[in-house]
Design an enzyme around this catalytic site. Structure first.
Site, short mmCIF file in Angstrom:
data_model
loop_
_atom_site.label_atom_id
_atom_site.label_comp_id
_atom_site.label_asym_id
_atom_site.label_seq_id
_atom_site.Cartn_x
_atom_site.Cartn_y
_atom_site.Cartn_z
N ARG A 257 21.07 3.65 -29.27
CA ARG A 257 21.88 4.21 -31.07
C ARG A 257 21.41 2.43 -31.64
NH1 ARG A 257 21.30 8.66 -31.27
NH2 ARG A 257 22.91 9.93 -31.20
N GLU A 285 20.54 4.43 -40.50
CA GLU A 285 19.56 6.08 -41.47
C GLU A 285 19.59 6.20 -41.89
OE1 GLU A 285 20.03 7.89 -36.79
OE2 GLU A 285 18.68 6.70 -35.91
N HIS A 304 13.80 8.77 -35.86
CA HIS A 304 14.79 9.23 -34.61
C HIS A 304 14.38 10.55 -34.71
CE1 HIS A 304 19.16 9.51 -34.03
NE2 HIS A 304 18.71 10.44 -33.03
N1 LIG Z 1 16.59 9.14 -29.79
C1 LIG Z 1 17.39 9.91 -29.62
O1 LIG Z 1 16.14 11.02 -30.50
C2 LIG Z 1 17.78 10.12 -29.21
C3 LIG Z 1 18.39 11.87 -28.51
C4 LIG Z 1 19.61 11.50 -27.16
C5 LIG Z 1 20.57 10.86 -27.29
N2 LIG Z 1 20.06 9.95 -26.76
C6 LIG Z 1 20.77 8.36 -27.23
O2 LIG Z 1 20.28 8.41 -26.51
C7 LIG Z 1 21.88 7.36 -25.30
C8 LIG Z 1 21.83 8.27 -23.54
O3 LIG Z 1 22.17 9.27 -24.20
P1 LIG Z 1 22.32 10.07 -22.15
O4 LIG Z 1 22.92 11.21 -23.15
O5 LIG Z 1 21.26 9.84 -21.51
O6 LIG Z 1 24.07 9.44 -22.44
P2 LIG Z 1 24.68 9.57 -21.41
O7 LIG Z 1 26.11 10.37 -21.50
O8 LIG Z 1 24.07 10.81 -20.56
O9 LIG Z 1 25.43 8.18 -20.98
C9 LIG Z 1 26.40 8.14 -20.11
C10 LIG Z 1 26.20 7.08 -19.20
O10 LIG Z 1 25.96 5.43 -19.75
C11 LIG Z 1 26.45 4.20 -19.02
N3 LIG Z 1 27.43 3.28 -19.52
C12 LIG Z 1 28.23 3.39 -20.84
N4 LIG Z 1 28.85 2.42 -20.77
C13 LIG Z 1 28.07 1.55 -20.47
C14 LIG Z 1 27.45 0.01 -20.78
N5 LIG Z 1 28.09 -0.65 -21.13
N6 LIG Z 1 26.12 -0.14 -20.82
C15 LIG Z 1 25.43 0.08 -19.77
N7 LIG Z 1 25.42 1.79 -19.16
C16 LIG Z 1 26.66 2.43 -20.12
C17 LIG Z 1 28.00 4.81 -17.79
O11 LIG Z 1 26.57 5.43 -16.56
C18 LIG Z 1 27.53 6.56 -18.48
O12 LIG Z 1 27.99 7.30 -17.31
C19 LIG Z 1 22.73 7.70 -26.23
O13 LIG Z 1 22.91 6.37 -26.65
C20 LIG Z 1 21.84 8.51 -27.06
O14 LIG Z 1 23.46 9.14 -28.42
C21 LIG Z 1 19.22 9.01 -28.11
#
Ligand SMILES: NC(=O)c1ccc[n+]([C@@H]2O[C@H](COP(=O)([O-])OP(=O)(O)OC[C@H]3O[C@@H](n4cnc5c(N)ncnc54)[C@H](O)[C@@H]3O)[C@@H](O)[C@H]2O)c1
Length: 346
Positions: A257, A285, A304
């Protein structure tokens, strides 16, 4: 992760599901076969797709619904909506984060919630892998140099450090996506580190990752890839000081993000040419038309697109149908979301 409570086995005839998402999405989620599977599992009118909760059609559907199959664009399921949906017991989301539509009132009722975040993690991790491999080769910089100078490069003299062999990658967040990236990187000769305050050293070891604090991860890796969720605690976690710590020639990849990074500081750092970036997400965005990120030669900027699009959206539909099958059989979801996790998940 807390297991959701046992779900009673509903009679298929009674199990009424309703789709709620932005117009046009359900056709991308459910191809003919998946739609047929869904219709064989539950009583659903897959031609009826709500995108609001106020119209007479929506209210009539809500009155009967036990399961909402939600997608991007689903409005918040508020206490008022729940009053209109006395039988509602489950929300199966075809997207990742449920924070936009599953409200406190849903958790208070004990509604069970499932997410397709694991299915959505796969294309993001694939995009990241591609970005890492090309960044390691210096492809973006070299492409720009070749296009502008129209001559070959003395790779041995000018680029002695390119390639993947024993280069270092730092992952910020052992999230679903971060873990998948780590898995995809295994066949290569990278040394992969992780920063995640929720990950124990034992877990990092099991994942084959070197645990690091954030400052060391930023200064100690050739490529840094962000995979943490947007939370109050992660806002601008990559600030000016952190960016300044990055190695000369290092690449920052952000598919997470935009708010995770101090974007003004990033622009300043990129303008010096010291580091490179692959940026799929920004704040805001869309970026303003005069943002330097559009034109800096050391930036690959995409709109994105890392998550599920095109045919990848079908995987989200399949994931949701598998969850509905589990629900119909009285099994707990394979990908549940619990209120306790909301403080640290996306
Ligand atoms: N670009 C895209 O199209 C796209 C698509 C999907 C998700 N995303 C983004 O990707 C990221 C990861 O998504 P996800 O579904 O794997 O997340 P998720 O919900 O699986 O991630 C949760 C995990 O992040 C870790 N975390 C929490 N706080 C943290 C911190 N301060 N520092 C480091 N790690 C920390 C912890 O291990 C937690 O369990 C998110 O920001 C999500 O919004 C982007």
């Amino acid at each position: 992760m807390t297991a959701p409570k046992e779900i009673s086995v509903p009679d298929r005839q009674d199990l009424r599901a309703v789709l709620v998402m932005q117009p046009g999405l359900s056709g991308a989620l459910f191809d003919q076969q998946t739609r047929a599977e869904l219709e064989s599992l539950v009583d659903v009118d897959s031609d009826l797709v709500l995108h609001e909760f106020e119209s007479p059609v929506a209210l009539a559907a809500l009155a009967e619904a036990e399961v909402l199959i939600t997608g991007w664009g689903c409005p918040p399921i508020t206490a008022e909506v729940l009053r209109r949906a006395p039988r509602l017991a489950a929300v199966v989301h075809t997207g990742g984060s449920v924070k936009g539509h599953v409200t406190e009132a849903c958790w208070e009722r004990g509604i069970v919630v499932s997410t397709a975040a694991a299915a959505n993690a796969l294309p993001v991790a694939e995009y990241t892998l591609a970005a890492i491999l090309l960044a390691a080769k210096g492809a973006r910089t070299l492409e720009h140099r070749y296009r502008s100078r129209r001559e070959f490069v003395d790779m041995i003299a000018d680029y002695p450090a390119v390639g993947t062999y024993r280069r270092t990658v730092g992952l910020v967040g052992a999230s679903r996506i971060g873990r998948r990236v780590a898995e995809l990187l295994r066949p290569f000769d990278f040394i992969v580190s992780v920063y995640d305050p929720y990950l124990s050293t034992v877990e990092a070891d099991e994942l084959g990752l070197v645990p690091m604090n954030l400052p060391d991860l930023l200064s100690g890796n050739d490529i840094v890839s962000l995979h943490a969720p947007a939370l109050p605690s992660t806002r601008q976690m990559i600030d000016a000081a952190g960016l300044a710590r990055m190695r000369e020639g290092a690449t920052l990849i952000n598919t997470a993000r935009g708010v995770l990074v101090d974007q003004d500081a990033l622009v300043r750092e990129l303008a010096t040419g010291r580091i490179n970036a692959v940026i799929d997400v920004t704040e805001p965005e869309v970026l303003p038309p005069d943002s330097p990120l559009y034109s800096l030669p050391n930036v690959m900027l995409t709109p994105h697109i890392a998550g599920a699009w095109g045919v990848e959206i079908r995987r989200l539909g399949v994931s949701a149908v598998e969850e509905i099958q589990r629900y119909a059989q009285g099994l707990p979801f394979a990908h549940p979301v619990t209120p306790a996790e909301l403080a640290y998940i996306a």
